[in-house]
Design a protein around this motif. Structure first.
Motif, PDB file in Angstrom:
ATOM      1  N   HIS A 102       0.824  -1.209   0.000  1.00 19.28           N
ATOM      2  CA  HIS A 102       0.000   0.000   0.000  1.00 19.28           C
ATOM      3  C   HIS A 102       0.860   1.262   0.000  1.00 19.28           C
ATOM      4  O   HIS A 102       0.502   2.247  -0.650  1.00 19.28           O
ATOM      5  N   GLU A 103       1.984   1.210   0.682  1.00 25.38           N
ATOM      6  CA  GLU A 103       2.871   2.368   0.680  1.00 25.38           C
ATOM      7  C   GLU A 103       3.443   2.611  -0.711  1.00 25.38           C
ATOM      8  O   GLU A 103       3.558   3.750  -1.159  1.00 25.38           O
ATOM      9  N   GLU A 104       3.809   1.527  -1.398  1.00 21.82           N
ATOM     10  CA  GLU A 104       4.332   1.669  -2.755  1.00 21.82           C
ATOM     11  C   GLU A 104       3.249   2.170  -3.716  1.00 21.82           C
ATOM     12  O   GLU A 104       3.532   2.967  -4.608  1.00 21.82           O
ATOM     13  N   THR A 105       2.018   1.718  -3.508  1.00 19.78           N
ATOM     14  CA  THR A 105       0.911   2.181  -4.344  1.00 19.78           C
ATOM     15  C   THR A 105       0.680   3.669  -4.145  1.00 19.78           C
ATOM     16  O   THR A 105       0.497   4.415  -5.115  1.00 19.78           O
ATOM     17  N   LEU A 106       0.704   4.111  -2.900  1.00 28.03           N
ATOM     18  CA  LEU A 106       0.526   5.540  -2.617  1.00 28.03           C
ATOM     19  C   LEU A 106       1.651   6.367  -3.241  1.00 28.03           C
ATOM     20  O   LEU A 106       1.409   7.439  -3.799  1.00 28.03           O
ATOM     21  N   ALA A 107       2.871   5.848  -3.166  1.00 31.36           N
ATOM     22  CA  ALA A 107       4.008   6.561  -3.751  1.00 31.36           C
ATOM     23  C   ALA A 107       3.883   6.646  -5.275  1.00 31.36           C
ATOM     24  O   ALA A 107       4.178   7.685  -5.868  1.00 31.36           O
ATOM     25  N   ARG A 108       3.425   5.570  -5.902  1.00 30.09           N
ATOM     26  CA  ARG A 108       3.247   5.576  -7.358  1.00 30.09           C
ATOM     27  C   ARG A 108       2.147   6.536  -7.782  1.00 30.09           C
ATOM     28  O   ARG A 108       2.283   7.221  -8.797  1.00 30.09           O
ATOM     29  N   LEU A 109       1.047   6.572  -7.029  1.00 33.16           N
ATOM     30  CA  LEU A 109      -0.026   7.517  -7.345  1.00 33.16           C
ATOM     31  C   LEU A 109       0.472   8.957  -7.232  1.00 33.16           C
ATOM     32  O   LEU A 109       0.133   9.815  -8.039  1.00 33.16           O
ATOM     33  N   ARG A 110       1.285   9.199  -6.208  1.00 36.16           N
ATOM     34  CA  ARG A 110       1.830  10.534  -5.994  1.00 36.16           C
ATOM     35  C   ARG A 110       2.771  10.914  -7.135  1.00 36.16           C
ATOM     36  O   ARG A 110       2.725  12.040  -7.640  1.00 36.16           O
ATOM     37  N   ALA A 111       3.601   9.964  -7.570  1.00 41.70           N
ATOM     38  CA  ALA A 111       4.573  10.259  -8.630  1.00 41.70           C
ATOM     39  C   ALA A 111       3.912  10.365 -10.003  1.00 41.70           C
ATOM     40  O   ALA A 111       4.273  11.230 -10.798  1.00 41.70           O
ATOM     41  N   ARG A 112       2.957   9.498 -10.282  1.00 45.47           N
ATOM     42  CA  ARG A 112       2.372   9.433 -11.622  1.00 45.47           C
ATOM     43  C   ARG A 112       1.331  10.515 -11.861  1.00 45.47           C
ATOM     44  O   ARG A 112       1.308  11.143 -12.923  1.00 45.47           O
ATOM     45  N   PHE A 113       0.451  10.729 -10.879  1.00 49.70           N
ATOM     46  CA  PHE A 113      -0.659  11.666 -11.068  1.00 49.70           C
ATOM     47  C   PHE A 113      -0.542  12.935 -10.228  1.00 49.70           C
ATOM     48  O   PHE A 113      -1.332  13.847 -10.384  1.00 49.70           O
ATOM     49  N   GLY A 114       0.380  12.953  -9.270  1.00 44.91           N
ATOM     50  CA  GLY A 114       0.435  14.071  -8.345  1.00 44.91           C
ATOM     51  C   GLY A 114      -0.739  14.040  -7.381  1.00 44.91           C
ATOM     52  O   GLY A 114      -1.148  15.068  -6.852  1.00 44.91           O
ATOM     53  N   TYR A 115      -1.292  12.843  -7.143  1.00 45.29           N
ATOM     54  CA  TYR A 115      -2.482  12.651  -6.316  1.00 45.29           C
ATOM     55  C   TYR A 115      -2.035  12.067  -4.984  1.00 45.29           C
ATOM     56  O   TYR A 115      -1.664  10.905  -4.884  1.00 45.29           O
ATOM     57  N   SER A 116      -2.051  12.880  -3.949  1.00 48.64           N
ATOM     58  CA  SER A 116      -1.559  12.496  -2.638  1.00 48.64           C
ATOM     59  C   SER A 116      -2.731  12.198  -1.709  1.00 48.64           C
ATOM     60  O   SER A 116      -3.465  13.099  -1.315  1.00 48.64           O
ATOM     61  N   ILE A 117      -2.905  10.917  -1.385  1.00 45.42           N
ATOM     62  CA  ILE A 117      -3.988  10.493  -0.508  1.00 45.42           C
ATOM     63  C   ILE A 117      -3.415   9.643   0.614  1.00 45.42           C
ATOM     64  O   ILE A 117      -2.232   9.293   0.604  1.00 45.42           O
ATOM     65  N   LYS A 118      -4.255   9.295   1.571  1.00 45.90           N
ATOM     66  CA  LYS A 118      -3.847   8.447   2.693  1.00 45.90           C
ATOM     67  C   LYS A 118      -4.383   7.037   2.479  1.00 45.90           C
ATOM     68  O   LYS A 118      -5.121   6.755   1.538  1.00 45.90           O
ATOM     69  N   ARG A 119      -4.026   6.144   3.402  1.00 49.31           N
ATOM     70  CA  ARG A 119      -4.410   4.730   3.294  1.00 49.31           C
ATOM     71  C   ARG A 119      -5.914   4.521   3.252  1.00 49.31           C
ATOM     72  O   ARG A 119      -6.414   3.712   2.464  1.00 49.31           O
ATOM     73  N   SER A 120      -6.652   5.218   4.094  1.00 51.44           N
ATOM     74  CA  SER A 120      -8.099   4.989   4.148  1.00 51.44           C
ATOM     75  C   SER A 120      -8.768   5.360   2.826  1.00 51.44           C
ATOM     76  O   SER A 120      -9.673   4.662   2.363  1.00 51.44           O
ATOM     77  N   THR A 121      -8.316   6.429   2.194  1.00 54.37           N
ATOM     78  CA  THR A 121      -8.857   6.810   0.892  1.00 54.37           C
ATOM     79  C   THR A 121      -8.461   5.792  -0.168  1.00 54.37           C
ATOM     80  O   THR A 121      -9.267   5.449  -1.039  1.00 54.37           O
ATOM     81  N   LEU A 122      -7.238   5.274  -0.076  1.00 58.77           N
ATOM     82  CA  LEU A 122      -6.807   4.242  -1.015  1.00 58.77           C
ATOM     83  C   LEU A 122      -7.694   3.001  -0.882  1.00 58.77           C
ATOM     84  O   LEU A 122      -8.138   2.443  -1.879  1.00 58.77           O
ATOM     85  N   PHE A 123      -7.968   2.571   0.336  1.00 54.20           N
ATOM     86  CA  PHE A 123      -8.806   1.394   0.536  1.00 54.20           C
ATOM     87  C   PHE A 123     -10.224   1.629   0.030  1.00 54.20           C
ATOM     88  O   PHE A 123     -10.846   0.724  -0.527  1.00 54.20           O
ATOM     89  N   THR A 124     -10.727   2.842   0.180  1.00 53.24           N
ATOM     90  CA  THR A 124     -12.047   3.181  -0.347  1.00 53.24           C
ATOM     91  C   THR A 124     -12.058   3.081  -1.866  1.00 53.24           C
ATOM     92  O   THR A 124     -13.000   2.548  -2.458  1.00 53.24           O
ATOM     93  N   LEU A 125     -11.004   3.576  -2.507  1.00 51.76           N
ATOM     94  CA  LEU A 125     -10.910   3.513  -3.968  1.00 51.76           C
ATOM     95  C   LEU A 125     -10.765   2.070  -4.455  1.00 51.76           C
ATOM     96  O   LEU A 125     -11.368   1.683  -5.459  1.00 51.76           O
ATOM     97  N   LEU A 126      -9.976   1.269  -3.747  1.00 47.16           N
ATOM     98  CA  LEU A 126      -9.816  -0.134  -4.128  1.00 47.16           C
ATOM     99  C   LEU A 126     -11.143  -0.872  -4.063  1.00 47.16           C
ATOM    100  O   LEU A 126     -11.463  -1.681  -4.931  1.00 47.16           O
ATOM    101  N   LYS A 127     -11.918  -0.575  -3.041  1.00 48.41           N
ATOM    102  CA  LYS A 127     -13.229  -1.207  -2.897  1.00 48.41           C
ATOM    103  C   LYS A 127     -14.196  -0.710  -3.964  1.00 48.41           C
ATOM    104  O   LYS A 127     -14.955  -1.482  -4.546  1.00 48.41           O
ATOM    105  N   LYS A 128     -14.152   0.585  -4.237  1.00 46.21           N
ATOM    106  CA  LYS A 128     -15.051   1.188  -5.227  1.00 46.21           C
ATOM    107  C   LYS A 128     -14.833   0.585  -6.612  1.00 46.21           C
ATOM    108  O   LYS A 128     -15.789   0.286  -7.326  1.00 46.21           O
ATOM    109  N   TYR A 129     -13.579   0.394  -6.996  1.00 49.29           N
ATOM    110  CA  TYR A 129     -13.258  -0.106  -8.334  1.00 49.29           C
ATOM    111  C   TYR A 129     -13.170  -1.627  -8.392  1.00 49.29           C
ATOM    112  O   TYR A 129     -12.932  -2.187  -9.461  1.00 49.29           O
ATOM    113  N   GLY A 130     -13.327  -2.311  -7.272  1.00 51.05           N
ATOM    114  CA  GLY A 130     -13.299  -3.775  -7.264  1.00 51.05           C
ATOM    115  C   GLY A 130     -11.945  -4.354  -7.621  1.00 51.05           C
ATOM    116  O   GLY A 130     -11.863  -5.363  -8.312  1.00 51.05           O
ATOM    117  N   VAL A 131     -10.898  -3.733  -7.135  1.00 48.18           N
ATOM    118  CA  VAL A 131      -9.546  -4.200  -7.417  1.00 48.18           C
ATOM    119  C   VAL A 131      -9.287  -5.474  -6.602  1.00 48.18           C
ATOM    120  O   VAL A 131      -9.486  -5.484  -5.397  1.00 48.18           O
TER     121      VAL A 131
END
Length: 113
Positions: free
Chosen positions: A35-64
């Motif tokens: 999850h830390e690597e995923t957050l770092a990649r999102l930050r580097a690729r899109f400039g989108y800085s979120i926390k773990r809880s938001t990441l888990f919400t997005l993973l659930k929303k998209y059915g990853v």
């Protein structure tokens, strides 16, 4: 003092569109990133800085898919048959457990160790 803008002084960057974000999260799932690597990649690729809880919400929303979800969803027999199918495709019988896990993750059925 009330913050009427609702930003609380933090800039998360601009959220990428849903399709790009979903594709990126599926790609990161296939790579079996933490999850830390995923957050770092999102930050580097899109400039989108979120926390773990938001990441888990997005993973659930998209059915990853994740190994933990599949372990609960699939029976032991189904998990074993997936692994045995990958082992049958290994001609020289040289693929170890990590290679098999990575192959299953690329097929979007990640399994736990």
């Amino acid at each position: 003092m009330v913050n009427r803008s609702g930003k609380n002084g933090h800039s998360n960057g601009s959220k990428p569109n849903d399709e790009d974000l979903k594709n990126a999260l599926l790609e990161y799932s296939e790579e079996m990133l933490t999850h830390e690597e995923t957050l770092a990649r999102l930050r580097a690729r899109f400039g989108y800085s979120i926390k773990r809880s938001t990441l888990f919400t997005l993973l659930k929303k998209y059915g990853v898919p994740s190994a933990r979800k599949n372990a609960k969803k699939l029976s032991d027999e189904a998990q074993t048959s997936l692994v045995l199918d990958k082992l049958d495709n290994d001609l020289f019988k040289r693929n170890g457990p990590n290679v098999i896990r990575n192959m299953l993750a690329r097929d979007r059925t990640p399994l736990p160790r």
